[in-house]
Design a protein around this motif. Structure first.
Motif, PDB file in Angstrom:
ATOM      1  N   ILE A 256     -18.129  10.386 -11.934  1.00 60.80           N
ATOM      2  CA  ILE A 256     -16.886  10.852 -11.295  1.00 60.80           C
ATOM      3  C   ILE A 256     -17.230  11.547  -9.973  1.00 60.80           C
ATOM      4  N   PRO A 257     -16.993  10.866  -8.839  1.00 67.98           N
ATOM      5  CA  PRO A 257     -17.207  11.548  -7.557  1.00 67.98           C
ATOM      6  C   PRO A 257     -16.046  12.507  -7.280  1.00 67.98           C
ATOM      7  N   ILE A 258     -16.366  13.745  -6.944  1.00 68.43           N
ATOM      8  CA  ILE A 258     -15.293  14.711  -6.637  1.00 68.43           C
ATOM      9  C   ILE A 258     -15.589  15.373  -5.296  1.00 68.43           C
ATOM     10  N   LYS A 259     -14.538  15.812  -4.639  1.00 68.20           N
ATOM     11  CA  LYS A 259     -14.700  16.432  -3.329  1.00 68.20           C
ATOM     12  C   LYS A 259     -14.151  17.847  -3.365  1.00 68.20           C
ATOM     13  N   GLN A 260     -14.855  18.762  -2.670  1.00 72.35           N
ATOM     14  CA  GLN A 260     -14.329  20.116  -2.550  1.00 72.35           C
ATOM     15  C   GLN A 260     -13.468  20.174  -1.282  1.00 72.35           C
TER      16      GLN A 260
ATOM     17  N   LEU B 285      -6.376  16.170  -6.843  1.00 70.96           N
ATOM     18  CA  LEU B 285      -6.191  14.835  -7.426  1.00 70.96           C
ATOM     19  C   LEU B 285      -7.445  14.355  -8.165  1.00 70.96           C
ATOM     20  N   ASP B 286      -8.581  15.009  -7.929  1.00 66.51           N
ATOM     21  CA  ASP B 286      -9.803  14.643  -8.669  1.00 66.51           C
ATOM     22  C   ASP B 286      -9.776  15.194 -10.099  1.00 66.51           C
ATOM     23  N   LEU B 287      -8.933  16.207 -10.335  1.00 69.33           N
ATOM     24  CA  LEU B 287      -8.855  16.780 -11.690  1.00 69.33           C
ATOM     25  C   LEU B 287      -8.367  15.727 -12.687  1.00 69.33           C
TER      26      LEU B 287
ATOM     27  N   ALA C  79     -19.582   6.254   5.823  1.00 69.13           N
ATOM     28  CA  ALA C  79     -20.877   6.874   5.500  1.00 69.13           C
ATOM     29  C   ALA C  79     -20.787   7.656   4.183  1.00 69.13           C
ATOM     30  N   THR C  80     -19.633   8.278   3.917  1.00 66.23           N
ATOM     31  CA  THR C  80     -19.468   9.037   2.660  1.00 66.23           C
ATOM     32  C   THR C  80     -19.578   8.090   1.468  1.00 66.23           C
ATOM     33  N   SER C  81     -18.887   6.958   1.562  1.00 59.52           N
ATOM     34  CA  SER C  81     -18.924   6.046   0.414  1.00 59.52           C
ATOM     35  C   SER C  81     -20.308   5.399   0.272  1.00 59.52           C
TER      36      SER C  81
ATOM     37  N   ARG D 202      -6.882  10.149  -3.724  1.00 62.91           N
ATOM     38  CA  ARG D 202      -7.244  10.467  -2.342  1.00 62.91           C
ATOM     39  C   ARG D 202      -7.600  11.939  -2.293  1.00 62.91           C
ATOM     40  N   ALA D 203      -8.229  12.336  -1.188  1.00 68.47           N
ATOM     41  CA  ALA D 203      -8.549  13.757  -1.026  1.00 68.47           C
ATOM     42  C   ALA D 203      -7.423  14.400  -0.230  1.00 68.47           C
ATOM     43  N   THR D 204      -7.072  15.646  -0.578  1.00 72.34           N
ATOM     44  CA  THR D 204      -5.907  16.255   0.072  1.00 72.34           C
ATOM     45  C   THR D 204      -6.200  16.674   1.513  1.00 72.34           C
TER      46      THR D 204
ATOM     47  N   ASP E  53      -7.509  12.616   3.204  1.00 68.20           N
ATOM     48  CA  ASP E  53      -6.271  11.902   2.874  1.00 68.20           C
ATOM     49  C   ASP E  53      -6.286  10.399   3.144  1.00 68.20           C
ATOM     50  N   THR E  54      -7.460   9.768   3.154  1.00 73.84           N
ATOM     51  CA  THR E  54      -7.474   8.331   3.473  1.00 73.84           C
ATOM     52  C   THR E  54      -7.367   7.447   2.233  1.00 73.84           C
ATOM     53  N   GLY E  55      -7.877   7.914   1.098  1.00 74.40           N
ATOM     54  CA  GLY E  55      -7.931   7.078  -0.104  1.00 74.40           C
ATOM     55  C   GLY E  55      -8.913   5.925   0.046  1.00 74.40           C
ATOM     56  N   GLN E  56      -9.857   6.051   0.987  1.00 70.43           N
ATOM     57  CA  GLN E  56     -10.771   4.937   1.260  1.00 70.43           C
ATOM     58  C   GLN E  56     -12.092   5.030   0.499  1.00 70.43           C
ATOM     59  N   VAL E  57     -12.451   6.251   0.075  1.00 70.49           N
ATOM     60  CA  VAL E  57     -13.805   6.435  -0.463  1.00 70.49           C
ATOM     61  C   VAL E  57     -14.026   5.668  -1.779  1.00 70.49           C
ATOM     62  N   GLY E  58     -13.051   5.687  -2.676  1.00 66.99           N
ATOM     63  CA  GLY E  58     -13.202   4.942  -3.941  1.00 66.99           C
ATOM     64  C   GLY E  58     -13.443   3.459  -3.683  1.00 66.99           C
TER      65      GLY E  58
HETATM   66  C1  LIG Z   1     -11.229   8.028  11.154  1.00 70.17           C
HETATM   67  C2  LIG Z   1     -11.938   9.188  10.505  1.00 70.17           C
HETATM   68  C3  LIG Z   1     -12.981   9.812  11.148  1.00 70.17           C
HETATM   69  C4  LIG Z   1     -13.602  10.938  10.581  1.00 70.17           C
HETATM   70  N1  LIG Z   1     -14.586  11.549  11.290  1.00 70.17           N
HETATM   71  C5  LIG Z   1     -15.141  12.649  10.788  1.00 70.17           C
HETATM   72  C6  LIG Z   1     -16.113  13.328  11.531  1.00 70.17           C
HETATM   73  O1  LIG Z   1     -16.443  12.942  12.654  1.00 70.17           O
HETATM   74  N2  LIG Z   1     -16.661  14.436  10.974  1.00 70.17           N
HETATM   75  C7  LIG Z   1     -16.290  14.875   9.727  1.00 70.17           C
HETATM   76  O2  LIG Z   1     -16.814  15.879   9.253  1.00 70.17           O
HETATM   77  N3  LIG Z   1     -15.382  14.241   8.999  1.00 70.17           N
HETATM   78  C8  LIG Z   1     -14.783  13.156   9.510  1.00 70.17           C
HETATM   79  N4  LIG Z   1     -13.821  12.546   8.798  1.00 70.17           N
HETATM   80  C9  LIG Z   1     -13.512  13.062   7.468  1.00 70.17           C
HETATM   81  C10 LIG Z   1     -14.398  12.378   6.447  1.00 70.17           C
HETATM   82  O3  LIG Z   1     -14.444  11.009   6.668  1.00 70.17           O
HETATM   83  C11 LIG Z   1     -13.822  12.569   5.075  1.00 70.17           C
HETATM   84  O4  LIG Z   1     -13.731  13.923   4.764  1.00 70.17           O
HETATM   85  C12 LIG Z   1     -14.670  11.947   3.989  1.00 70.17           C
HETATM   86  O5  LIG Z   1     -15.273  10.785   4.420  1.00 70.17           O
HETATM   87  C13 LIG Z   1     -13.863  11.629   2.742  1.00 70.17           C
HETATM   88  O6  LIG Z   1     -12.716  10.907   3.077  1.00 70.17           O
HETATM   89  P1  LIG Z   1     -11.339  11.417   2.547  1.00 70.17           P
HETATM   90  O7  LIG Z   1     -11.313  12.898   2.627  1.00 70.17           O
HETATM   91  O8  LIG Z   1     -10.276  10.655   3.241  1.00 70.17           O
HETATM   92  O9  LIG Z   1     -11.422  11.006   1.003  1.00 70.17           O
HETATM   93  P2  LIG Z   1     -10.539   9.947   0.152  1.00 70.17           P
HETATM   94  O10 LIG Z   1     -10.995   8.605   0.485  1.00 70.17           O
HETATM   95  O11 LIG Z   1      -9.084  10.279   0.402  1.00 70.17           O
HETATM   96  O12 LIG Z   1     -10.984  10.404  -1.258  1.00 70.17           O
HETATM   97  C14 LIG Z   1     -10.772   9.555  -2.379  1.00 70.17           C
HETATM   98  C15 LIG Z   1     -11.676   9.976  -3.496  1.00 70.17           C
HETATM   99  O13 LIG Z   1     -13.022   9.740  -3.119  1.00 70.17           O
HETATM  100  C16 LIG Z   1     -13.871  10.747  -3.663  1.00 70.17           C
HETATM  101  N5  LIG Z   1     -14.523  11.482  -2.547  1.00 70.17           N
HETATM  102  C17 LIG Z   1     -14.126  11.579  -1.257  1.00 70.17           C
HETATM  103  N6  LIG Z   1     -15.000  12.317  -0.546  1.00 70.17           N
HETATM  104  C18 LIG Z   1     -15.965  12.685  -1.418  1.00 70.17           C
HETATM  105  C19 LIG Z   1     -17.149  13.479  -1.311  1.00 70.17           C
HETATM  106  N7  LIG Z   1     -17.538  14.030  -0.161  1.00 70.17           N
HETATM  107  N8  LIG Z   1     -17.900  13.646  -2.432  1.00 70.17           N
HETATM  108  C20 LIG Z   1     -17.541  13.083  -3.610  1.00 70.17           C
HETATM  109  N9  LIG Z   1     -16.438  12.341  -3.778  1.00 70.17           N
HETATM  110  C21 LIG Z   1     -15.663  12.152  -2.697  1.00 70.17           C
HETATM  111  C22 LIG Z   1     -12.971  11.621  -4.505  1.00 70.17           C
HETATM  112  O14 LIG Z   1     -12.925  11.088  -5.808  1.00 70.17           O
HETATM  113  C23 LIG Z   1     -11.613  11.449  -3.855  1.00 70.17           C
HETATM  114  O15 LIG Z   1     -10.554  11.718  -4.716  1.00 70.17           O
HETATM  115  C24 LIG Z   1     -13.190  11.430   9.326  1.00 70.17           C
HETATM  116  C25 LIG Z   1     -12.149  10.754   8.663  1.00 70.17           C
HETATM  117  C26 LIG Z   1     -11.531   9.658   9.243  1.00 70.17           C
HETATM  118  C27 LIG Z   1     -10.398   8.981   8.530  1.00 70.17           C
END
Ligand SMILES: Cc1cc2nc3c(=O)[nH]c(=O)nc-3n(C[C@H](O)[C@H](O)[C@H](O)COP(=O)(O)OP(=O)(O)OC[C@H]3O[C@@H](n4cnc5c(N)ncnc54)[C@H](O)[C@@H]3O)c2cc1C
Length: 271
Positions: free
Chosen positions: A11-15, A43-45, A102-104, A125-127, A130-135
């Protein structure tokens, strides 16, 4: 919740900053994080709860992982206090500034170095980001099927899950092969509160901190350098609309309040 066979669940979670207290710096346009309490992405809860329930029903294990600053260890311990079995944190300068790509990638590398898992459960998604892209991103990096907006796991067995997925005008029932990634919505579960016993276990738990080298990640694919997207501007929308609240203190004042609203609307040419 369906009763299923034993599964290894990650379970990946974000602070994230507690959203009700978030402020934007009007000059730089970035989020002011100082002095703002960090919490597990609400939403990770739901993902945590679904994972704990699935593991409990089939005798499986839940591993919670996060990528973030050292303080994100608190989120891992909170998840363990809720009932997750173990956790690990990806932390180091090389991860800083990672976008969703890079996060994913980093999270997928971490999952690939853990014992083989059957199921990866993310929040919707993370609050903050807020992209919902990481999963879906994790699924792409690991070449796994993904189902988003999952509101329930209906049944399982023979290396498959049948899940319900919310869509705009109803819901879909889908069958997905394991291993897979699911992103879950609020309707999927009711998150439990940590117990005293859980808190004691969490305090004693060892939470390993992994670097890029530990997960065999290419440093060039992490952090700002590995991020193809940049936030170039952040703006808060200006609220153009305004209104007037008339609160009658007793029933005798209702008529006057309604007249006040009518007069106000006439002044704005709304009647
Ligand atoms: C276009 C764009 C550019 C960005 N550029 C920067 C930048 O230059 N510098 C910067 O600091 N940030 C940047 N960010 C923010 C960074 O990309 C996000 O904080 C991070 O990648 C997670 O995306 P999210 O918050 O939208 O997560 P979502 O995709 O909304 O999260 C969905 C789910 O993925 C999991 N998840 C997400 N993040 C994590 C994590 N870190 N660890 C574990 N699980 C996780 C959780 O389960 C979460 O519920 C950028 C974002 C975008 C959209």
């Amino acid at each position: 919740m369906a009763t299923l066979e034993a599964m290894n669940i990650v379970i990946p979670i974000k602070q994230v900053p507690e959203t009700s207290k978030v402020k934007m710096d009007p000059t730089t346009g970035v989020m002011v994080r100082q002095g703002v309490e960090a919490i597990i992405n609400p939403l990770d809860l739901y993902a945590i709860e679904v994972g704990i329930e699935l593991a409990a029903s089939g005798g499986g294990r839940t591993t919670v992982i996060s990528m973030g600053p050292p303080a994100a260890e608190t989120a891992i311990r909170e998840a363990i206090a809720m009932g997750c079995d173990e956790g690990g944190l990806l932390s180091g300068r090389e991860f800083a500034g990672s976008d969703t790509w890079a996060t994913s990638y980093a999270l997928a590398r971490a999952i690939a170095t853990l014992p083989p898992c059957d199921l990866i459960l993310c929040g919707e998604r993370a609050t903050d980001g807020d992209t919902g892209q990481v999963g879906p991103g994790i699924a792409a990096w690991l070449d796994l099927p993904v189902v988003t907006y999952v509101s329930g796991i209906l049944r399982g067995g023979e290396g498959r899950l049948v899940v319900r997925r919310l869509v705009e005008d109803g819901c879909e029932t889908l069958e997905v092969e394991l291993p897979c990634v699911l992103t879950v919505v609020k309707e999927a579960a009711y998150p439990r509160l940590p117990t005293l016993r859980g808190k004691q276990r969490a305090r004693a738990a060892r939470v390993p901190v992994w670097t890029a080298a530990d997960i065999g990640a290419d440093v060039g694919a992490l952090g700002l350098e590995g991020s193809p997207t940049r936030v170039v501007k952040i703006e808060s929308p200006t609220v153009a609309r305004h209104g007037q609240i008339c609160t009658p203190k007793d029933p005798g004042q209702v008529e006057a309040a309604v007249e006040g609203i009518i007069a106000y609307m006439e002044k704005l040419d709304l009647l």
